[in-house]
Design a protein around this motif. Structure first.
Motif, PDB file in Angstrom:
ATOM      1  N   LEU A  82      -8.448   4.281  -4.162  1.00 56.80           N
ATOM      2  CA  LEU A  82      -7.995   3.734  -2.891  1.00 56.80           C
ATOM      3  C   LEU A  82      -9.094   3.869  -1.853  1.00 56.80           C
ATOM      4  O   LEU A  82      -9.810   4.865  -1.815  1.00 56.80           O
ATOM      5  CB  LEU A  82      -6.745   4.471  -2.401  1.00 56.80           C
ATOM      6  CG  LEU A  82      -5.544   4.496  -3.351  1.00 56.80           C
ATOM      7  CD1 LEU A  82      -4.432   5.325  -2.750  1.00 56.80           C
ATOM      8  CD2 LEU A  82      -5.072   3.090  -3.636  1.00 56.80           C
ATOM      9  N   ALA A  83      -9.206   2.876  -1.002  1.00 53.78           N
ATOM     10  CA  ALA A  83     -10.153   2.926   0.109  1.00 53.78           C
ATOM     11  C   ALA A  83      -9.378   2.709   1.397  1.00 53.78           C
ATOM     12  O   ALA A  83      -8.659   1.722   1.536  1.00 53.78           O
ATOM     13  CB  ALA A  83     -11.223   1.841  -0.045  1.00 53.78           C
ATOM     14  N   ILE A  84      -9.484   3.643   2.340  1.00 52.88           N
ATOM     15  CA  ILE A  84      -8.783   3.518   3.611  1.00 52.88           C
ATOM     16  C   ILE A  84      -9.607   2.623   4.524  1.00 52.88           C
ATOM     17  O   ILE A  84     -10.788   2.881   4.752  1.00 52.88           O
ATOM     18  CB  ILE A  84      -8.577   4.882   4.271  1.00 52.88           C
ATOM     19  CG1 ILE A  84      -8.073   5.897   3.242  1.00 52.88           C
ATOM     20  CG2 ILE A  84      -7.602   4.780   5.432  1.00 52.88           C
ATOM     21  CD1 ILE A  84      -6.811   5.508   2.542  1.00 52.88           C
ATOM     22  N   VAL A  92      -6.373   0.268   1.475  1.00 52.55           N
ATOM     23  CA  VAL A  92      -5.139   0.743   2.099  1.00 52.55           C
ATOM     24  C   VAL A  92      -5.382   0.762   3.601  1.00 52.55           C
ATOM     25  O   VAL A  92      -6.341   1.371   4.075  1.00 52.55           O
ATOM     26  CB  VAL A  92      -4.762   2.148   1.600  1.00 52.55           C
ATOM     27  CG1 VAL A  92      -3.557   2.679   2.358  1.00 52.55           C
ATOM     28  CG2 VAL A  92      -4.480   2.109   0.105  1.00 52.55           C
ATOM     29  N   THR A  93      -4.523   0.091   4.340  1.00 54.18           N
ATOM     30  CA  THR A  93      -4.727  -0.055   5.775  1.00 54.18           C
ATOM     31  C   THR A  93      -3.607   0.641   6.546  1.00 54.18           C
ATOM     32  O   THR A  93      -2.434   0.368   6.314  1.00 54.18           O
ATOM     33  CB  THR A  93      -4.760  -1.545   6.166  1.00 54.18           C
ATOM     34  OG1 THR A  93      -5.678  -2.233   5.325  1.00 54.18           O
ATOM     35  CG2 THR A  93      -5.191  -1.714   7.617  1.00 54.18           C
ATOM     36  N   GLY A 133     -10.587  12.762   8.140  1.00 54.13           N
ATOM     37  CA  GLY A 133     -11.759  11.889   8.147  1.00 54.13           C
ATOM     38  C   GLY A 133     -11.419  10.423   7.984  1.00 54.13           C
ATOM     39  O   GLY A 133     -12.203   9.658   7.410  1.00 54.13           O
ATOM     40  N   LEU A 134     -10.264   9.993   8.515  1.00 56.17           N
ATOM     41  CA  LEU A 134      -9.793   8.625   8.347  1.00 56.17           C
ATOM     42  C   LEU A 134      -9.735   7.906   9.692  1.00 56.17           C
ATOM     43  O   LEU A 134      -9.646   8.528  10.747  1.00 56.17           O
ATOM     44  CB  LEU A 134      -8.394   8.616   7.719  1.00 56.17           C
ATOM     45  CG  LEU A 134      -8.245   9.312   6.364  1.00 56.17           C
ATOM     46  CD1 LEU A 134      -6.785   9.298   5.926  1.00 56.17           C
ATOM     47  CD2 LEU A 134      -9.128   8.644   5.306  1.00 56.17           C
ATOM     48  N   THR A 135      -9.780   6.584   9.632  1.00 60.75           N
ATOM     49  CA  THR A 135      -9.568   5.769  10.819  1.00 60.75           C
ATOM     50  C   THR A 135      -8.426   4.794  10.555  1.00 60.75           C
ATOM     51  O   THR A 135      -8.032   4.571   9.419  1.00 60.75           O
ATOM     52  CB  THR A 135     -10.829   4.977  11.205  1.00 60.75           C
ATOM     53  OG1 THR A 135     -11.222   4.145  10.105  1.00 60.75           O
ATOM     54  CG2 THR A 135     -11.967   5.917  11.586  1.00 60.75           C
ATOM     55  N   LEU A 148      -3.635  10.516   0.073  1.00 61.24           N
ATOM     56  CA  LEU A 148      -4.577   9.401   0.084  1.00 61.24           C
ATOM     57  C   LEU A 148      -6.007   9.851  -0.120  1.00 61.24           C
ATOM     58  O   LEU A 148      -6.765   9.241  -0.872  1.00 61.24           O
ATOM     59  CB  LEU A 148      -4.477   8.636   1.428  1.00 61.24           C
ATOM     60  CG  LEU A 148      -3.319   7.679   1.616  1.00 61.24           C
ATOM     61  CD1 LEU A 148      -3.355   7.116   3.045  1.00 61.24           C
ATOM     62  CD2 LEU A 148      -3.372   6.532   0.614  1.00 61.24           C
ATOM     63  N   THR A 149      -6.385  10.923   0.548  1.00 64.46           N
ATOM     64  CA  THR A 149      -7.783  11.347   0.491  1.00 64.46           C
ATOM     65  C   THR A 149      -8.144  11.991  -0.838  1.00 64.46           C
ATOM     66  O   THR A 149      -9.328  12.225  -1.097  1.00 64.46           O
ATOM     67  CB  THR A 149      -8.095  12.333   1.629  1.00 64.46           C
ATOM     68  OG1 THR A 149      -7.188  13.454   1.551  1.00 64.46           O
ATOM     69  CG2 THR A 149      -7.954  11.665   2.984  1.00 64.46           C
ATOM     70  N   THR A 150      -7.172  12.255  -1.684  1.00 61.69           N
ATOM     71  CA  THR A 150      -7.475  12.812  -2.997  1.00 61.69           C
ATOM     72  C   THR A 150      -7.471  11.764  -4.091  1.00 61.69           C
ATOM     73  O   THR A 150      -7.711  12.091  -5.259  1.00 61.69           O
ATOM     74  CB  THR A 150      -6.449  13.912  -3.369  1.00 61.69           C
ATOM     75  OG1 THR A 150      -5.137  13.335  -3.425  1.00 61.69           O
ATOM     76  CG2 THR A 150      -6.468  15.044  -2.368  1.00 61.69           C
ATOM     77  N   ARG A 151      -7.201  10.497  -3.733  1.00 61.72           N
ATOM     78  CA  ARG A 151      -7.139   9.450  -4.753  1.00 61.72           C
ATOM     79  C   ARG A 151      -8.526   8.974  -5.134  1.00 61.72           C
ATOM     80  O   ARG A 151      -9.298   8.580  -4.286  1.00 61.72           O
ATOM     81  CB  ARG A 151      -6.305   8.281  -4.265  1.00 61.72           C
ATOM     82  CG  ARG A 151      -4.878   8.640  -3.938  1.00 61.72           C
ATOM     83  CD  ARG A 151      -4.114   9.138  -5.138  1.00 61.72           C
ATOM     84  NE  ARG A 151      -3.935   8.053  -6.129  1.00 61.72           N
ATOM     85  CZ  ARG A 151      -3.382   8.243  -7.331  1.00 61.72           C
ATOM     86  NH1 ARG A 151      -2.986   9.430  -7.703  1.00 61.72           N
ATOM     87  NH2 ARG A 151      -3.240   7.226  -8.149  1.00 61.72           N
TER      88      ARG A 151
END
Length: 224
Positions: A15-17, A49-50, A71-73, A221-224
């Motif tokens: 996944l990419a945020i 992923v938005t 660390g996400l936006t 999410l950040t561990t995917r």
């Protein structure tokens, strides 16, 4: 409606945020009839992923801190005419969002249901919001989310004329207080877009998510 009884793929999904500005698959105003995220990318590609937050609600400051820790936006859709009112963010808070790297999108000047208005009033709601947010943040505001998902061909044409390039897809998941963690994860594994409103401890309304639920989801999410 939230998904029910989700089934998860047997393999890990990359996944990419993203913010909407980085997505080539989000709906464009050049093709207003197409408002889906499209098909899944080939194996080996990241699923975008938005995360989006609507209405400039003051409680979203909790989400801002959680995003920072992970660390996400995200994309914040702002009705600029409501800033500073009770329960809403201030202009300074929106400036800080933009400075921190979050995308600022338009949500009409006063959160109007555009299809209920005559064309010139729609134009004002759209153009005035984009102008105000561009001046406020120093960024080129090109993303738009229609309040209540209310649009039609005339509204899309006016949005293009106001300078918007893309809108949020209408298959985004609106997160409610009844949305389960399993539903959040399932939607993410499809490369979905999320719509958040209040971030608060329940009970605090239907359009809300508890801080712990959001924090747990961001950690996942950040561990995917």
């Amino acid at each position: 409606m939230p998904l029910t009884s989700p089934s998860f793929p047997p393999h890990r999904t990359a996944l990419a945020i993203c913010t909407l500005a980085t997505l080539t698959a989000c709906a464009t105003l050049e093709t207003p009839a197409s408002r889906s995220l499209g098909t899944a990318p080939p194996p080996g590609r990241h699923l975008p992923v938005t995360l989006t937050f609507d209405d400039a609600l003051a409680s979203q400051e909790t989400a801002v801190e959680l995003l920072r820790r992970h660390g996400l936006t995200a994309t914040f859709y702002i009705p600029s005419g409501l800033l500073g009112r009770e329960g809403r963010m201030t202009a300074d808070q929106v400036r800080r969002l933009a400075a921190a790297g979050h995308e600022i999108g338009a949500h009409t000047r006063t959160h109007a249901r555009l299809t209920d208005l005559p064309p010139e009033a729609r134009r004002h709601q759209l153009c005035a919001d984009r102008t105000a947010l561009t001046r406020l943040t120093g960024t080129d505001v090109r993303s738009l989310a229609y309040p209540y998902d209310a649009t039609d061909p005339t509204t899309d044409r006016l949005a293009r004329e106001c300078g918007f390039h893309h809108t949020r897809p209408n298959n985004a998941l609106t997160v409610l207080d009844t949305t389960t963690p399993a539903t959040l994860r399932h939607h993410a594994t499809k490369g979905g877009t999320f719509v958040f409103h209040k971030v608060c401890h329940p009970p605090c309304g239907r359009y809300a998510i508890a801080p712990k639920t959001l924090a747990d989801f961001l950690t996942w999410l950040t561990t995917r």
